[in-house]
Design an enzyme around this catalytic site. Sequence first.
Site, short mmCIF file in Angstrom:
data_model
loop_
_atom_site.label_atom_id
_atom_site.label_comp_id
_atom_site.label_asym_id
_atom_site.label_seq_id
_atom_site.Cartn_x
_atom_site.Cartn_y
_atom_site.Cartn_z
N ARG A 258 -25.27 73.24 -33.76
CA ARG A 258 -25.62 74.45 -32.53
C ARG A 258 -26.94 75.25 -33.07
O ARG A 258 -27.30 75.07 -33.90
CB ARG A 258 -24.69 75.14 -32.45
CG ARG A 258 -23.51 74.50 -31.60
CD ARG A 258 -22.92 75.18 -31.27
NE ARG A 258 -22.69 75.97 -30.52
CZ ARG A 258 -22.05 76.75 -29.78
NH1 ARG A 258 -20.25 76.96 -30.61
NH2 ARG A 258 -22.15 77.54 -27.89
N ASP B 87 -19.05 78.85 -18.78
CA ASP B 87 -18.22 78.45 -19.81
C ASP B 87 -16.62 77.40 -18.51
O ASP B 87 -16.33 76.75 -19.39
CB ASP B 87 -16.73 79.50 -20.41
CG ASP B 87 -17.74 79.14 -21.06
OD1 ASP B 87 -18.60 78.64 -22.27
OD2 ASP B 87 -17.60 80.11 -22.18
N LYS C 236 -23.63 74.19 -25.58
CA LYS C 236 -22.63 74.79 -25.79
C LYS C 236 -22.05 73.77 -27.08
O LYS C 236 -22.43 73.41 -28.23
CB LYS C 236 -21.73 74.99 -25.05
CG LYS C 236 -22.84 76.39 -23.95
CD LYS C 236 -21.35 77.33 -24.31
CE LYS C 236 -21.61 78.53 -23.33
NZ LYS C 236 -21.28 79.58 -23.45
#
Length: 448
Positions: free
Chosen positions: A129, A327, A354
């Site tokens: 990420r 989320d 994410k």
Amino acid sequence: MSGHGTPTPMTSHRAEPLKGVAEVPGDKSISHRSLILGAMAIGETRISGLLEGDDVLDTAKAMQAFGAEVVNHGGGNWSVFGVGVGGFAEPDQVIDCGNSGTGVRLIMGTMATSPITATFTGDASLNGRPMARITDPLALFGTKAVGRKGGRLPMTIVGAAEPTPVRYVVPVPSAQVKSAVLLAGLNAPGKTVVIEKEATRDHSERMLAGFGAEITVEDTEEGRVITLTGRPELKPQEIAVPRDPSSAAFPVCAALITPGSDVLVPGIGLNPTRAGLFYTLQDMGADLTFENPREEGGEPVADLRAKYSPDMQGIEVPPARAASMIDEYPVLSVVAAFASGTTMMAGVKELRVKESDRIDAMARGLRANGVTVDEGEDWWSVDGLGPDGVPGGGTCESFLDHRIAMSFMVLGMGAQNPVTVDDGSPITTSFPIFEPLMTDLGAKFTRA
């Protein structure tokens, strides 16, 4: 392979009516912040209801590595004996944040304005990420960062010896970025200003004020302006962590798509910057009600009652609501598959970065189970098949993402045929009791 153990294939079978009370764990966002701010206070902060998932436990270990004393009393009750703002010691070992993007980014911000150096790593998902969205604003304080190509972990952060306060406009809606800058600002002299054009979850602002920081929030034409005065003496607190709305999403959504279900999910935090999913479900026609509304620990709380809802309709989710439910889009897309008509979700580019590319992951898994999905860079749509219309029978990749794994386990509860997830082990990062909680309600899960 998960960073926390051997891959665990799991299969979700069509469920009987779900009945009972689902006591989900404490809020993950508040749990992280309780440990971090407790470590920056002087004295003992007492926390009850802490989420004891892998992500939060990794943050607890990190606070110990930076010199705070962290004590687990059992039953979700913890104490943190803080070292004060600017009191972090240089850790002896690499800080392993496991799967937690929130943990690593907030901790980087917290140590960025102290004259210490720390190296951070994580599991395969976290190490893939991008961290530039954090390290770029931290550089304005005088912090240096050296990582892998693309600004990825493992990464070494060299804290600023003489930090300067900053004024920073958050380029994309991100509570992690905002919070990292505010935490860095705690040990910078003068006033640090963060401006967000679109409001994101405000747990950091609420908790900073609760710990005694001088912080103001003002809505202006420029956006939401948050001003923090640096170098306060934070006062230890007693924190009762409300139950996590992101975890509550799974039993709630499972009840909505499983015939005959009636599930109560008590004590859920309904901070307006977090509750977008529940209002979206109501807009779709879900039988979802808020009971016994109250305030706990400075956060609005209520008990949620969810009942089987065969008449839900697809809607266009307001893009402005994205930050308050980012989320929850994966499990919302599961509900959308059981609604009638198309559900459009736009303004959700953040889902691409994410724990996984959540748009791609959910699109692949839904298609494997007979659902039509269309997608673009920052949007996706699901064509609902109505109640009892999802064929199922497919195998889905979790991509080391806990929310993807749980969403597909929910899909199997209402589908005509079982749904298999290639690896359910990441679930423990945020919802360690997911499997027993759901099976107690009536879910039928098996492991390979």
